[in-house]
Write an enzyme that holds these catalytic residues in place. Structure first.
Site, short mmCIF file in Angstrom:
data_model
loop_
_atom_site.label_atom_id
_atom_site.label_comp_id
_atom_site.label_asym_id
_atom_site.label_seq_id
_atom_site.Cartn_x
_atom_site.Cartn_y
_atom_site.Cartn_z
N ARG A 36 0.81 -1.23 0.00
CA ARG A 36 0.00 0.00 0.00
C ARG A 36 0.84 1.27 0.00
NH1 ARG A 36 -5.70 -0.60 2.72
NH2 ARG A 36 -6.08 -2.80 2.28
N ARG A 40 -3.35 6.50 -0.15
CA ARG A 40 -3.79 7.60 0.69
C ARG A 40 -2.72 8.32 1.48
NH1 ARG A 40 -8.33 4.00 3.28
NH2 ARG A 40 -6.62 2.55 2.94
N ARG A 57 -7.31 11.91 -6.39
CA ARG A 57 -8.59 11.31 -5.99
C ARG A 57 -9.68 12.34 -5.75
NH1 ARG A 57 -11.37 8.74 -4.84
NH2 ARG A 57 -11.35 7.18 -3.21
N ASP A 85 -6.98 -3.38 -7.34
CA ASP A 85 -7.47 -3.89 -6.06
C ASP A 85 -7.66 -5.40 -6.15
OD1 ASP A 85 -8.39 -2.79 -3.33
OD2 ASP A 85 -9.88 -4.30 -3.82
N TYR A 143 -15.02 -11.47 0.96
CA TYR A 143 -15.80 -10.29 0.56
C TYR A 143 -17.09 -10.69 -0.15
CZ TYR A 143 -12.05 -7.08 1.85
OH TYR A 143 -11.14 -6.37 2.56
O1 1CP Z 1 0.40 0.41 -3.27
C1 1CP Z 1 -0.52 -0.43 -3.25
O2 1CP Z 1 -0.42 -1.49 -2.63
C2 1CP Z 1 -1.77 -0.08 -4.02
C3 1CP Z 1 -2.48 -1.19 -4.70
C4 1CP Z 1 -3.48 -1.92 -3.82
C5 1CP Z 1 -3.34 -3.22 -3.36
C6 1CP Z 1 -2.16 -4.13 -3.50
C7 1CP Z 1 -4.74 -1.44 -3.39
C8 1CP Z 1 -5.31 -0.12 -3.65
N1 1CP Z 1 -5.39 -2.46 -2.73
C9 1CP Z 1 -4.55 -3.54 -2.69
C10 1CP Z 1 -4.83 -4.86 -2.14
C11 1CP Z 1 -5.95 -5.02 -1.20
N2 1CP Z 1 -7.21 -4.49 -1.26
C12 1CP Z 1 -5.92 -5.93 -0.14
C13 1CP Z 1 -4.75 -6.80 0.18
C14 1CP Z 1 -3.70 -6.01 0.87
C15 1CP Z 1 -3.96 -5.70 2.30
O3 1CP Z 1 -4.22 -6.62 3.06
O4 1CP Z 1 -3.91 -4.51 2.63
C16 1CP Z 1 -7.16 -5.89 0.51
C17 1CP Z 1 -7.61 -6.67 1.72
C18 1CP Z 1 -7.98 -4.98 -0.22
C19 1CP Z 1 -9.38 -4.64 0.03
C20 1CP Z 1 -9.53 -3.18 0.15
N3 1CP Z 1 -9.63 -2.35 -0.92
C21 1CP Z 1 -9.53 -2.38 1.28
C22 1CP Z 1 -9.36 -2.91 2.68
C23 1CP Z 1 -10.63 -2.95 3.39
C24 1CP Z 1 -10.40 -3.33 4.80
O5 1CP Z 1 -11.34 -3.88 5.29
O6 1CP Z 1 -9.33 -3.08 5.40
C25 1CP Z 1 -9.67 -1.05 0.90
C26 1CP Z 1 -9.76 0.16 1.77
C27 1CP Z 1 -9.73 -1.06 -0.51
C28 1CP Z 1 -9.77 0.11 -1.41
C29 1CP Z 1 -8.42 0.50 -1.84
N4 1CP Z 1 -7.59 -0.30 -2.57
C30 1CP Z 1 -6.42 0.36 -2.83
C31 1CP Z 1 -6.53 1.65 -2.23
C32 1CP Z 1 -5.49 2.72 -2.28
C33 1CP Z 1 -7.77 1.73 -1.61
C34 1CP Z 1 -8.37 2.91 -0.91
C35 1CP Z 1 -9.18 3.64 -1.93
C36 1CP Z 1 -9.23 5.10 -1.69
O7 1CP Z 1 -10.07 5.50 -0.86
O8 1CP Z 1 -8.49 5.86 -2.33
#
Ligand code: 1CP
Length: 344
Positions: A24, A28, A37, A73, A150
């Site tokens: 990540r 953000r 964004r 994602d 999910y």
């Molecule tokens: O630098 C990076 O890693 C960006 C690429 C990326 C990756 C590898 C994103 C962008 N998401 C992920 C994987 C991801 N998504 C995982 C596995 C990694 C981890 O465990 O953190 C998981 C569980 C998700 C599901 C997800 N998507 C969540 C988590 C929800 C939770 O319950 O904690 C969230 C918040 C998202 C949305 C998302 N995906 C990525 C971003 C930057 C965001 C936030 C979107 C935003 O508001 O801008």
């Protein structure tokens, strides 16, 4: 192209300095991401290759990390196949009609990456073309269990009650569900590699909720199908879960070349348990990045010392960067890791 240090370290080869990237790292915590964004939704960024490539490259420029991770994602591939899955700001993925029965399985057709995810593959090509050879591009997918959680819960869960209920009540439907998700993850990863990704990470973020026995029965076979299905591509396969210290060996058995370790298990213990043929990635506590500079430096050095200078270590956090993290502190971590030399 010369082998990037991250790829060399994943293969267990000796490298001059420990390579580092952050889960990540895009997103953000970076002001340039937040600015983008304000104009575009998450889905708009992911589906516009020029924007997704820009966001993928932002942390490489600002932080000096040794790898970029594709901006996408874990639910992006299933979103292309199933209607009614969205990513809500601050909540993550939500599913309008959760998957709970045999009839729901028909909604999960196989993925055709070229037709279903052309924007992801174009992003991979753009990023690879823009990166210097020494910076690796890592592709990724969600592992069948975590994506299933999910789909079955309808969103994030704290106890996975519906997911586990499905496993225990209807193991045949569960097996079919994760097998379909394995096919989707495998197709997505193979296409990312064909487009230029040089390593892949299979995120099974929530699998730590299972006992080892349940992991072996309900998860390992489908994760193995994904990882084994990549073997002929000869790219390093990283496998990661949060709070999954009790599953490290089993996750390696699923076919990982590299196991991502969270901060709860010291790297020396992880290495002892995994043996010399498995590389490790990790494992600074993400909250330590916000600690005072001297504490942060000590914590970084602790991780490096726990690895003990052995080849086959890529530095990372034990989980994703927290949204309120100061990018300057992340930059300091990169510089500390790069300056470190193993004791002679
Ligand atoms: O630098 C990076 O890693 C960006 C690429 C990326 C990756 C590898 C994103 C962008 N998401 C992920 C994987 C991801 N998504 C995982 C596995 C990694 C981890 O465990 O953190 C998981 C569980 C998700 C599901 C997800 N998507 C969540 C988590 C929800 C939770 O319950 O904690 C969230 C918040 C998202 C949305 C998302 N995906 C990525 C971003 C930057 C965001 C936030 C979107 C935003 O508001 O801008």
């Amino acid at each position: 192209m010369p082998v990037a240090p991250v790829v060399a370290a994943y293969r267990g080869e000796a490298v001059e300095r420990t390579p580092v990237w952050f889960m990540r790292q895009a997103g953000r915590c970076l002001p340039e991401y937040r600015a983008l964004r304000e104009r575009y939704s998450f889905a708009e960024v992911v589906q516009a290759p020029d924007l997704a490539a820009e966001v993928t490259l932002q942390p490489v420029r600002r932080l000096g990390v040794d790898a970029a991770i594709l901006f996408s994602d874990i639910v992006t591939p299933v979103q292309a196949v199933v209607d009614g899955i969205r990513i809500r700001p601050d909540r993550g993925p939500v599913v309008d009609h959760p998957f709970r029965s045999k009839d729901d399985l028909a909604r999960l057709r196989p993925l055709d990456p070229e037709a279903d995810l052309p924007y992801v593959l174009e992003t991979v090509r753009l990023v690879r073309g823009a990166l210097p050879p020494e910076v690796a591009l890592i592709g990724f997918a969600g592992a069948p269990f975590t994506v299933a959680s999910y789909l079955v819960e309808g969103g994030k869960s704290s106890d996975y009650r519906h997911t586990k209920a499905l496993m225990y009540r209807d193991p045949d439907v569960w097996d079919d569900l994760v097998d379909r998700l394995a096919g989707i993850a495998l197709a997505a990863l193979r296409a990312q590699v064909a487009a230029g990704a040089q390593a892949v990470q299979l995120f099974d973020s929530w699998v730590g909720a299972l006992s080892q026995a349940d992991y072996r029965r309900f998860v390992l076979p489908s994760s193995r199908r994904v990882l084994a299905g990549l073997a002929d591509l000869r790219v390093p396969r990283v496998h990661f879960g949060v709070g999954a210290g009790h599953l490290l060996e089993a996750m390696a058995e699923a076919g990982a070349d590299v196991v991502g370790v969270d901060w709860r298990v010291p790297l020396d213990e992880a290495r002892r348990r995994l043996g010399p043929t498995v590389a490790v990635q990790g494992n600074l506590d993400p909250t330590a990045v916000g600690a005072p500079p001297d504490v942060l430096e000590a914590r970084v050095n602790e991780v490096l010392a726990a690895n003990g200078g052995q080849p086959g270590h890529v530095f990372n956090l034990g989980w994703g960067v927290l949204p309120d993290t100061d990018p300057g502190a992340l930059r300091r971590v990169v510089d500390l890791v790069h300056a470190h030399r193993p004791p002679a």
